[in-house]
Design a protein around this motif. Sequence first.
Motif, PDB file in Angstrom:
ATOM      1  N   LEU A  17       0.833  -1.217   0.000  1.00 43.31           N
ATOM      2  CA  LEU A  17       0.000   0.000   0.000  1.00 43.31           C
ATOM      3  C   LEU A  17       0.861   1.259   0.000  1.00 43.31           C
ATOM      4  N   TYR A  52      -7.446   0.815  -6.787  1.00 39.17           N
ATOM      5  CA  TYR A  52      -6.958   1.301  -5.488  1.00 39.17           C
ATOM      6  C   TYR A  52      -7.986   1.025  -4.391  1.00 39.17           C
ATOM      7  N   SER A  56      -7.446  -1.535  -1.206  1.00 41.57           N
ATOM      8  CA  SER A  56      -7.702  -1.046   0.149  1.00 41.57           C
ATOM      9  C   SER A  56      -8.712  -1.930   0.862  1.00 41.57           C
ATOM     10  N   LYS A  60      -7.985  -3.971   4.369  1.00 39.40           N
ATOM     11  CA  LYS A  60      -8.636  -3.633   5.642  1.00 39.40           C
ATOM     12  C   LYS A  60      -9.692  -4.656   6.030  1.00 39.40           C
ATOM     13  N   ARG A  87      -6.715   7.536   1.149  1.00 37.92           N
ATOM     14  CA  ARG A  87      -7.295   6.210   1.390  1.00 37.92           C
ATOM     15  C   ARG A  87      -6.196   5.196   1.699  1.00 37.92           C
ATOM     16  N   CYS A  88      -5.103   5.260   0.951  1.00 39.43           N
ATOM     17  CA  CYS A  88      -3.965   4.384   1.255  1.00 39.43           C
ATOM     18  C   CYS A  88      -3.492   4.621   2.685  1.00 39.43           C
ATOM     19  N   THR A  91      -5.932   3.204   5.218  1.00 38.15           N
ATOM     20  CA  THR A  91      -5.873   1.737   5.210  1.00 38.15           C
ATOM     21  C   THR A  91      -4.628   1.254   5.926  1.00 38.15           C
TER      22      THR A  91
END
Length: 175
Positions: A17, A52, A56, A60, A87-88, A91
Amino acid sequence: MTISMHDVSVPVLVNTLTNMRNWLDKADAAVAEDKLLGARLIEDMRPLTAQYQMASDSAKNGIARLAGLGAPSMPDTEETFAQLKERCDKTIAFVQSVTASQLDGAETREVILKFPSGNGYRFDGLGYLTKFMLPNFFFHATTAYAILRAQGIAIGKPDFLAHMGQPNLTPAEPA
């Protein structure tokens, strides 16, 4: 020697990630964002943004299932590189928050996946990690990488494996 579920999941997910996040920096400098966000390898595949999001989700949700926790909600609303990077980051933070002790015994924890069709799979935790979670995660990470490469972004295998750093062996001195 025993290897823990934590050791074979958390660092792997965090490293990839982090690398994926960094690919967006190279993309941002090279090609118009709006062109890349909707780019696909082929028409019937999901675009870069979705790759992506799904990587993610795989990370998660997978770690949460293995730890017996609820995963944080992350609606698929990202429309910019900055939002995908965020978001990365979110996560990564969640995955890193799961401790080794929370994953103790996860190899035998029952994991049930149900799809909207009603079909699904039943796994033990180790089977889930090795047969579904990690392969699914790497499918989306690799697809994101391939989309960026196909769109002319100057990333290569060293970017996919950037977490390794520089080689730690050097050629032997000539005799």
